[in-house]
Write a protein that holds these residues in place. Structure first.
Motif, mmCIF file in Angstrom:
data_model
loop_
_atom_site.group_PDB
_atom_site.id
_atom_site.type_symbol
_atom_site.label_atom_id
_atom_site.label_comp_id
_atom_site.label_asym_id
_atom_site.label_seq_id
_atom_site.Cartn_x
_atom_site.Cartn_y
_atom_site.Cartn_z
ATOM 1 N N LEU A 1 -39.463 19.410 -6.268
ATOM 2 C CA LEU A 1 -40.041 20.146 -5.143
ATOM 3 C C LEU A 1 -40.999 19.292 -4.317
ATOM 4 C CD1 LEU A 1 -40.943 23.462 -7.013
ATOM 5 C CD2 LEU A 1 -38.875 22.987 -5.704
ATOM 6 N N ILE A 2 -41.502 18.216 -4.877
ATOM 7 C CA ILE A 2 -42.615 17.497 -4.245
ATOM 8 C C ILE A 2 -42.241 16.952 -2.875
ATOM 9 C CG2 ILE A 2 -44.158 15.516 -4.453
ATOM 10 C CD1 ILE A 2 -44.094 15.903 -7.480
ATOM 11 N N VAL A 3 -41.167 16.154 -2.804
ATOM 12 C CA VAL A 3 -40.800 15.525 -1.532
ATOM 13 C C VAL A 3 -40.410 16.563 -0.482
ATOM 14 C CG1 VAL A 3 -39.184 13.954 -0.398
ATOM 15 C CG2 VAL A 3 -40.197 13.329 -2.595
ATOM 16 N N PRO A 4 -39.536 17.553 -0.787
ATOM 17 C CA PRO A 4 -39.213 18.559 0.238
ATOM 18 C C PRO A 4 -40.431 19.331 0.733
ATOM 19 C CG PRO A 4 -37.583 18.631 -1.507
ATOM 20 C CD PRO A 4 -38.674 17.720 -1.982
ATOM 21 N N VAL A 5 -41.352 19.659 -0.163
ATOM 22 C CA VAL A 5 -42.551 20.387 0.266
ATOM 23 C C VAL A 5 -43.419 19.510 1.171
ATOM 24 C CG1 VAL A 5 -44.724 21.393 -0.537
ATOM 25 C CG2 VAL A 5 -42.585 21.981 -1.680
ATOM 26 N N LEU A 6 -43.555 18.235 0.824
ATOM 27 C CA LEU A 6 -44.337 17.328 1.670
ATOM 28 C C LEU A 6 -43.697 17.173 3.052
ATOM 29 C CD1 LEU A 6 -45.357 14.504 -0.834
ATOM 30 C CD2 LEU A 6 -46.813 16.268 0.168
ATOM 31 N N VAL A 7 -42.365 17.061 3.084
ATOM 32 C CA VAL A 7 -41.677 16.963 4.370
ATOM 33 C C VAL A 7 -41.899 18.231 5.189
ATOM 34 C CG1 VAL A 7 -39.417 16.790 5.486
ATOM 35 C CG2 VAL A 7 -39.954 15.330 3.539
ATOM 36 N N GLY A 8 -41.804 19.397 4.539
ATOM 37 C CA GLY A 8 -42.049 20.648 5.245
ATOM 38 C C GLY A 8 -43.447 20.728 5.812
ATOM 39 N N CYS A 9 -44.431 20.255 5.044
ATOM 40 C CA CYS A 9 -45.819 20.244 5.547
ATOM 41 C C CYS A 9 -45.952 19.322 6.754
ATOM 42 C CB CYS A 9 -46.762 19.804 4.435
ATOM 43 S SG CYS A 9 -46.925 20.980 3.076
ATOM 44 N N LEU A 10 -45.282 18.168 6.707
ATOM 45 C CA LEU A 10 -45.333 17.231 7.830
ATOM 46 C C LEU A 10 -44.677 17.831 9.073
ATOM 47 C CD1 LEU A 10 -44.549 13.829 6.057
ATOM 48 C CD2 LEU A 10 -46.729 14.573 7.041
ATOM 49 N N VAL A 11 -43.560 18.527 8.888
ATOM 50 C CA VAL A 11 -42.887 19.166 10.023
ATOM 51 C C VAL A 11 -43.808 20.203 10.665
ATOM 52 C CG1 VAL A 11 -40.989 20.709 10.677
ATOM 53 C CG2 VAL A 11 -40.543 18.742 9.206
ATOM 54 N N ALA A 12 -44.402 21.057 9.845
ATOM 55 C CA ALA A 12 -45.298 22.093 10.370
ATOM 56 C C ALA A 12 -46.494 21.471 11.089
ATOM 57 C CB ALA A 12 -45.763 22.993 9.226
ATOM 58 N N ALA A 13 -47.077 20.431 10.478
ATOM 59 C CA ALA A 13 -48.239 19.795 11.094
ATOM 60 C C ALA A 13 -47.867 19.097 12.399
ATOM 61 C CB ALA A 13 -48.850 18.794 10.115
ATOM 62 N N ALA A 14 -46.712 18.417 12.420
ATOM 63 C CA ALA A 14 -46.287 17.702 13.630
ATOM 64 C C ALA A 14 -46.066 18.669 14.785
ATOM 65 C CB ALA A 14 -45.016 16.910 13.349
ATOM 66 N N LEU A 15 -45.442 19.813 14.515
ATOM 67 C CA LEU A 15 -45.221 20.807 15.564
ATOM 68 C C LEU A 15 -46.560 21.341 16.093
ATOM 69 C CD1 LEU A 15 -42.215 22.790 14.066
ATOM 70 C CD2 LEU A 15 -42.167 21.199 15.988
ATOM 71 N N GLY A 16 -47.481 21.604 15.172
ATOM 72 C CA GLY A 16 -48.774 22.114 15.600
ATOM 73 C C GLY A 16 -49.544 21.108 16.440
ATOM 74 N N VAL A 17 -49.528 19.836 16.028
ATOM 75 C CA VAL A 17 -50.242 18.805 16.776
ATOM 76 C C VAL A 17 -49.619 18.612 18.157
ATOM 77 C CG1 VAL A 17 -50.754 16.332 16.848
ATOM 78 C CG2 VAL A 17 -51.097 17.624 14.724
ATOM 79 N N TYR A 18 -48.280 18.550 18.206
ATOM 80 C CA TYR A 18 -47.624 18.390 19.507
ATOM 81 C C TYR A 18 -47.939 19.571 20.426
ATOM 82 C CZ TYR A 18 -44.050 18.231 23.105
ATOM 83 O OH TYR A 18 -43.403 18.226 24.315
ATOM 84 N N GLY A 19 -47.821 20.789 19.892
ATOM 85 C CA GLY A 19 -48.095 21.968 20.707
ATOM 86 C C GLY A 19 -49.520 22.013 21.212
ATOM 87 N N LYS A 20 -50.460 21.472 20.420
ATOM 88 C CA LYS A 20 -51.863 21.494 20.824
ATOM 89 C C LYS A 20 -52.160 20.414 21.861
ATOM 90 C CE LYS A 20 -56.058 23.073 20.451
ATOM 91 N NZ LYS A 20 -56.392 24.430 20.933
ATOM 92 N N LEU A 21 -51.559 19.228 21.685
ATOM 93 C CA LEU A 21 -51.858 18.114 22.583
ATOM 94 C C LEU A 21 -51.034 18.133 23.867
ATOM 95 C CD1 LEU A 21 -52.180 15.192 20.006
ATOM 96 C CD2 LEU A 21 -53.999 16.605 20.991
ATOM 97 N N HIS A 22 -49.850 18.756 23.821
ATOM 98 C CA HIS A 22 -48.971 18.766 24.999
ATOM 99 C C HIS A 22 -49.543 19.674 26.087
ATOM 100 C CE1 HIS A 22 -45.362 18.967 27.440
ATOM 101 N NE2 HIS A 22 -45.360 20.280 27.317
ATOM 102 N N GLU A 23 -49.466 19.215 27.314
ATOM 103 C CA GLU A 23 -49.919 20.033 28.450
ATOM 104 C C GLU A 23 -48.848 21.069 28.789
ATOM 105 O OE1 GLU A 23 -52.672 21.326 31.153
ATOM 106 O OE2 GLU A 23 -52.921 19.667 29.739
ATOM 107 N N PRO A 24 -49.124 22.366 28.644
ATOM 108 C CA PRO A 24 -48.096 23.388 28.896
ATOM 109 C C PRO A 24 -47.568 23.328 30.324
ATOM 110 C CG PRO A 24 -49.996 24.337 27.775
ATOM 111 C CD PRO A 24 -50.396 22.965 28.191
#
Length: 205
Positions: A35-58
């Motif tokens: 479970l370790i690697v898939p869970v870490l990848v999922g956390c990275l995906v969620a974090a990357a989407l959140g960071v992009y959505g926050k930094l991107h100018e709507p």
């Protein structure tokens, strides 16, 4: 002539003997490690989407379809379709796991479960693009913040589940648990977007 009474023979064990309790083996560290690697990848995906959505100018607009009055209505109807397909996913999963006794374990249930999930994911992509590119990660009220968090959580959990499907030795509880999280996140997205829109502005196309 009287005879002495015979002493009763003590019964030391009952018959038939009670069946031994089933032994449930503890989860092996090896299966938990899958479970370790898939869970870490999922956390990275969620974090990357959140960071992009926050930094991107709507931009205010990203996806539009002819026949709809606005990009917002496109989004809410696609979210509604994804929510309906999520219910199909839940129902077929409950039947396949024996929680609902219907269809006698029909072989076509697996295909319906897989394809409803695939179509729900494809349907959600234009919605995610509109949210990220046109609106960004917003937090100006509780509903919008919950919607933004649920969107990131949904794609992170979905990525984790898809990675586990291709692995061997996954604990038996992992996929149903992740499937439940995916369904919960998608239901929350529907409630905080499409359902809110319909109850606030009415049913529009």
């Amino acid at each position: 002539m009287s005879t002495p009474m015979e002493r009763p023979i003590p019964v030391t064990e009952s018959w038939p003997a009670p069946a031994p309790a089933p032994v449930v083996p503890p989860p092996s560290p090896k299966s938990a490690a899958t479970l370790i690697v898939p869970v870490l990848v999922g956390c990275l995906v969620a974090a990357a989407l959140g960071v992009y959505g926050k930094l991107h100018e709507p931009t205010g607009i990203a996806v539009n379809v002819a026949g709809f009055s606005s990009p917002q209505t496109v989004k809410v109807w696609l979210a509604t379709l994804a929510g309906f397909l999520a219910l199909v996913q839940l129902f077929t999963a409950l039947v396949m796991y024996g929680k609902i006794k219907l269809f006698g374990g029909a072989s076509w249930l697996g295909a319906v479960h897989r394809w409803s999930g695939r179509v729900a994911f494809i349907t959600s992509i234009p919605v995610a693009l509109h949210c990220l590119y046109a609106l960004g990660f917003a937090e100006y009220d509780t509903r919008v913040l919950a919607h933004s968090l649920l969107g990131c959580f949904f794609y992170g959990t979905f990525a984790t589940k898809m990675l586990l499907l291709a692995k061997k030795g996954v604990p038996n509880w992992a996929l149903p648990f992740l499937g439940g999280l995916v369904f919960t996140a998608l239901s929350g997205l529907f409630v905080t977007s499409a359902l809110w829109f319909f109850t606030t502005f009415g049913v529009k196309f």
